[in-house]
Write a protein that holds these residues in place. Structure first.
Motif, short mmCIF file in Angstrom:
data_model
loop_
_atom_site.label_atom_id
_atom_site.label_comp_id
_atom_site.label_asym_id
_atom_site.label_seq_id
_atom_site.Cartn_x
_atom_site.Cartn_y
_atom_site.Cartn_z
N ILE B 74 -30.61 72.19 116.24
CA ILE B 74 -30.07 71.04 115.98
C ILE B 74 -29.85 69.76 116.61
O ILE B 74 -30.69 68.80 117.59
CB ILE B 74 -29.78 70.86 115.05
N GLU B 75 -29.03 70.20 117.55
CA GLU B 75 -29.04 69.72 118.91
C GLU B 75 -29.98 69.59 120.11
O GLU B 75 -30.03 68.26 120.53
CB GLU B 75 -27.62 69.87 119.29
N HIS B 76 -30.42 70.53 120.77
CA HIS B 76 -32.04 70.56 121.04
C HIS B 76 -33.05 69.74 120.65
O HIS B 76 -33.46 68.74 121.82
CB HIS B 76 -31.84 72.03 120.88
N ARG B 77 -33.15 69.84 119.21
CA ARG B 77 -34.09 68.94 119.19
C ARG B 77 -33.80 67.18 118.74
O ARG B 77 -34.82 66.70 119.37
CB ARG B 77 -34.47 69.39 117.47
N LYS B 78 -32.78 67.10 118.47
CA LYS B 78 -32.67 66.01 118.88
C LYS B 78 -32.90 65.49 120.37
O LYS B 78 -33.27 63.82 120.65
CB LYS B 78 -30.85 65.52 118.64
N ARG B 79 -31.68 66.26 121.09
CA ARG B 79 -32.22 65.90 122.86
C ARG B 79 -33.98 65.69 123.15
O ARG B 79 -33.82 64.38 123.75
CB ARG B 79 -31.63 66.73 123.89
N ILE B 80 -34.51 66.78 122.37
CA ILE B 80 -35.70 66.67 123.41
C ILE B 80 -36.79 65.46 122.65
O ILE B 80 -38.20 64.89 122.83
CB ILE B 80 -36.10 68.31 122.83
N ILE B 81 -36.28 65.81 121.35
CA ILE B 81 -37.34 64.67 120.51
C ILE B 81 -37.11 63.14 120.08
O ILE B 81 -38.08 62.58 119.97
CB ILE B 81 -37.77 65.81 119.58
N GLY B 82 -35.70 63.32 119.92
CA GLY B 82 -34.92 62.18 120.07
C GLY B 82 -34.42 61.76 118.54
O GLY B 82 -34.64 60.84 117.94
N GLY B 83 -34.92 63.07 117.39
CA GLY B 83 -34.78 62.88 116.51
C GLY B 83 -32.93 62.41 115.55
O GLY B 83 -32.48 62.29 116.74
#
Lengths: 83, 83
Positions: B74-83
């Motif tokens: 979930i954290e990774h997704r935020k970092r990569i996609i900027g969610g």
């Protein structure tokens, strides 16, 4: 990722280290890891040219995940195989 | 395993729930999970017979692993996609 956790590695070293992986799959995986900011790719000005891969600080945060998986796996092995 | 974390499920429900999985692969994976003491398989005396799968207490210990993976993801997704 597990290989790179300990030191920088060249493509050819990774290919040897990871049993059974094809060059095509290794290249694709490395590109994916780089895109996800988990490793860096550095072209060394050697003759012939060598390419080095290194885990990033962010990539190192995966260590907590791989450690939990490894710890669970070791306990599981003991339970199933009675090791 | 993720499906079974929440409730018992029948084979046919699992097949519908897990997108794109074939019956052959699902059967093999369920057999493997059962062999590793992570789930139980119960044949219900219904007409037609139904087979129910349930996570074991030991299988529930995997929750700590899947939670760490999910949290990191979930954290990774935020970092990569900027969610």
């Amino acid at each position: 990722m597990a290989c790179l956790c300990h030191q920088k590695m060249r493509y050819t070293d990774l290919l040897k280290e990871i049993n059974g992986i094809s060059g095509k799959v290794l290249s694709r995986e490395l590109k994916d890891l780089e895109m996800n900011q988990l490793i860096t790719r550095t072209v060394q000005n050697t003759k012939p040219i060598t390419v080095e891969y290194e885990i990033t600080e962010y990539g190192a945060t995966l260590r907590q995940v791989t450690d939990v998986i490894a710890d669970w796996g070791i306990e599981h092995r003991k339970r199933i195989i009675g090791g």
